[in-house]
Motif scaffolding. Structure first.
Motif, PDB file in Angstrom:
ATOM      1  N   GLU A  91       0.864  -1.141   0.019  1.00 53.94           N
ATOM      2  CA  GLU A  91       0.035   0.165   0.110  1.00 53.94           C
ATOM      3  C   GLU A  91       0.853   1.272   0.090  1.00 53.94           C
ATOM      4  OE1 GLU A  91      -3.548   0.600   0.164  1.00 53.94           O
ATOM      5  OE2 GLU A  91      -3.805  -1.408  -0.296  1.00 53.94           O
ATOM      6  N   ASP A  93       0.545   5.486   1.032  1.00 57.31           N
ATOM      7  CA  ASP A  93      -0.183   6.347   1.347  1.00 57.31           C
ATOM      8  C   ASP A  93       0.485   7.790   1.156  1.00 57.31           C
ATOM      9  OD1 ASP A  93      -2.950   6.999   2.422  1.00 57.31           O
ATOM     10  OD2 ASP A  93      -1.644   7.995   4.031  1.00 57.31           O
ATOM     11  N   GLU A  97      -2.480  13.127  -3.092  1.00 58.21           N
ATOM     12  CA  GLU A  97      -1.760  12.905  -4.667  1.00 58.21           C
ATOM     13  C   GLU A  97      -2.630  12.146  -5.325  1.00 58.21           C
ATOM     14  OE1 GLU A  97       2.097  12.599  -4.927  1.00 58.21           O
ATOM     15  OE2 GLU A  97       2.600  13.917  -3.655  1.00 58.21           O
ATOM     16  N   GLY A  98      -4.182  12.165  -4.954  1.00 61.23           N
ATOM     17  CA  GLY A  98      -4.926  11.304  -5.735  1.00 61.23           C
ATOM     18  C   GLY A  98      -5.477  10.078  -5.116  1.00 61.23           C
ATOM     19  N   GLU A  99      -6.658   9.486  -5.689  1.00 63.40           N
ATOM     20  CA  GLU A  99      -6.793   8.107  -4.870  1.00 63.40           C
ATOM     21  C   GLU A  99      -6.151   7.274  -4.553  1.00 63.40           C
ATOM     22  OE1 GLU A  99     -11.116   6.162  -6.058  1.00 63.40           O
ATOM     23  OE2 GLU A  99     -11.284   8.203  -5.574  1.00 63.40           O
ATOM     24  N   GLU A 100      -5.331   6.666  -5.910  1.00 61.25           N
ATOM     25  CA  GLU A 100      -4.586   5.438  -6.043  1.00 61.25           C
ATOM     26  C   GLU A 100      -3.330   5.498  -5.013  1.00 61.25           C
ATOM     27  OE1 GLU A 100      -2.591   4.209  -9.705  1.00 61.25           O
ATOM     28  OE2 GLU A 100      -4.712   4.444 -10.581  1.00 61.25           O
ATOM     29  N   LEU A 101      -2.771   6.997  -4.705  1.00 56.90           N
ATOM     30  CA  LEU A 101      -1.973   7.070  -3.418  1.00 56.90           C
ATOM     31  C   LEU A 101      -2.579   7.384  -2.337  1.00 56.90           C
ATOM     32  CD1 LEU A 101       0.712   9.015  -5.730  1.00 56.90           C
ATOM     33  CD2 LEU A 101       0.759   6.349  -5.309  1.00 56.90           C
ATOM     34  N   ASP A 102      -3.687   7.079  -1.946  1.00 53.43           N
ATOM     35  CA  ASP A 102      -4.353   7.179  -0.846  1.00 53.43           C
ATOM     36  C   ASP A 102      -4.684   5.926  -0.378  1.00 53.43           C
ATOM     37  OD1 ASP A 102      -5.590   8.379   1.519  1.00 53.43           O
ATOM     38  OD2 ASP A 102      -7.105   9.593   0.297  1.00 53.43           O
ATOM     39  N   SER A 103      -4.135   5.517   0.457  1.00 51.10           N
ATOM     40  CA  SER A 103      -4.571   4.181   0.988  1.00 51.10           C
ATOM     41  C   SER A 103      -5.548   4.040   1.941  1.00 51.10           C
ATOM     42  CB  SER A 103      -3.418   3.475   1.832  1.00 51.10           C
ATOM     43  OG  SER A 103      -3.941   2.280   2.744  1.00 51.10           O
TER      44      SER A 103
END
Ligand SMILES: [Zn+2]
Ligand SMILES: [Zn+2]
Length: 172
Positions: A91, A93, A97-103
């Motif tokens: 994961e 987090d 920086e956007g949904e993909e990088l927000d665990s």
């Protein structure tokens, strides 16, 4: 023995940017529902290895590893099955920086270790839980366990009229 932790405060590791740490923990994993059956993680308290890296510019990169048995009924013969699930999950987090990088498992540097472990366990679970890869299952006629009854298990069946007809046609 490693500490039991359902949640982990990442800030308490006091990692500087670019630093990482490997932590050994134990976590309790909730049973899974597959089909209409419940499958438990065995042992109930699972030893996990968590790698935490504090990234340059903020946020965390995480890697979670463990191996656990998935205990419950074999989907073919209904006997106890316990295939081992190997989990290696990652994961990232990096808030903002956007949904993909927000665990979804990290909120304000608090890691939901139990939630992540449960979901990773579910993703790693086999589609068919079997007592052994070549489980022969149950006889569709009498429900005998074919692992015990053997491959010679047969039932005398009245010949099917349609097959008899087909045979006649072929002979013509
Ligand atoms: Zn089986
Ligand atoms: Zn049978």
């Amino acid at each position: 023995m490693a500490a039991l932790a359902q949640k982990l405060d990442l800030a308490r590791l006091q990692l500087g940017a670019g630093e990482g740490r490997r932590v050994a923990l134990r976590v309790e994993i909730e049973p899974l529902s597959l089909g209409s059956e419940s499958y438990a993680a065995e042992p109930g308290e699972v030893a996990v290895t968590l790698d935490v890296s504090r990234m340059l510019g903020g946020g965390y990169a995480l890697r979670l590893r463990f191996a656990v048995a998935l205990a419950g009924p074999c989907m073919r013969c209904l006997k106890e099955a316990a295939p081992v699930v190997d989990v290696d999950a990652r994961e990232v987090d990096r808030p903002g920086e956007g949904e993909e990088l927000d665990s979804p498992y990290v909120r304000d540097e608090l890691l939901d270790l139990a939630g992540w472990a449960h979901d990773a366990f579910a993703l790693g679970a086999p589609v068919k839980v079997l007592c052994r890869p070549d489980c022969a299952g149950l006889c569709p006629v009498c429900a005998a366990d074919l692992n015990e009854a053997g491959t010679g298990h047969r039932h005398e069946r009245a010949p099917d009229a349609r097959w008899a007809k087909l045979r006649e046609l072929r002979l013509e």
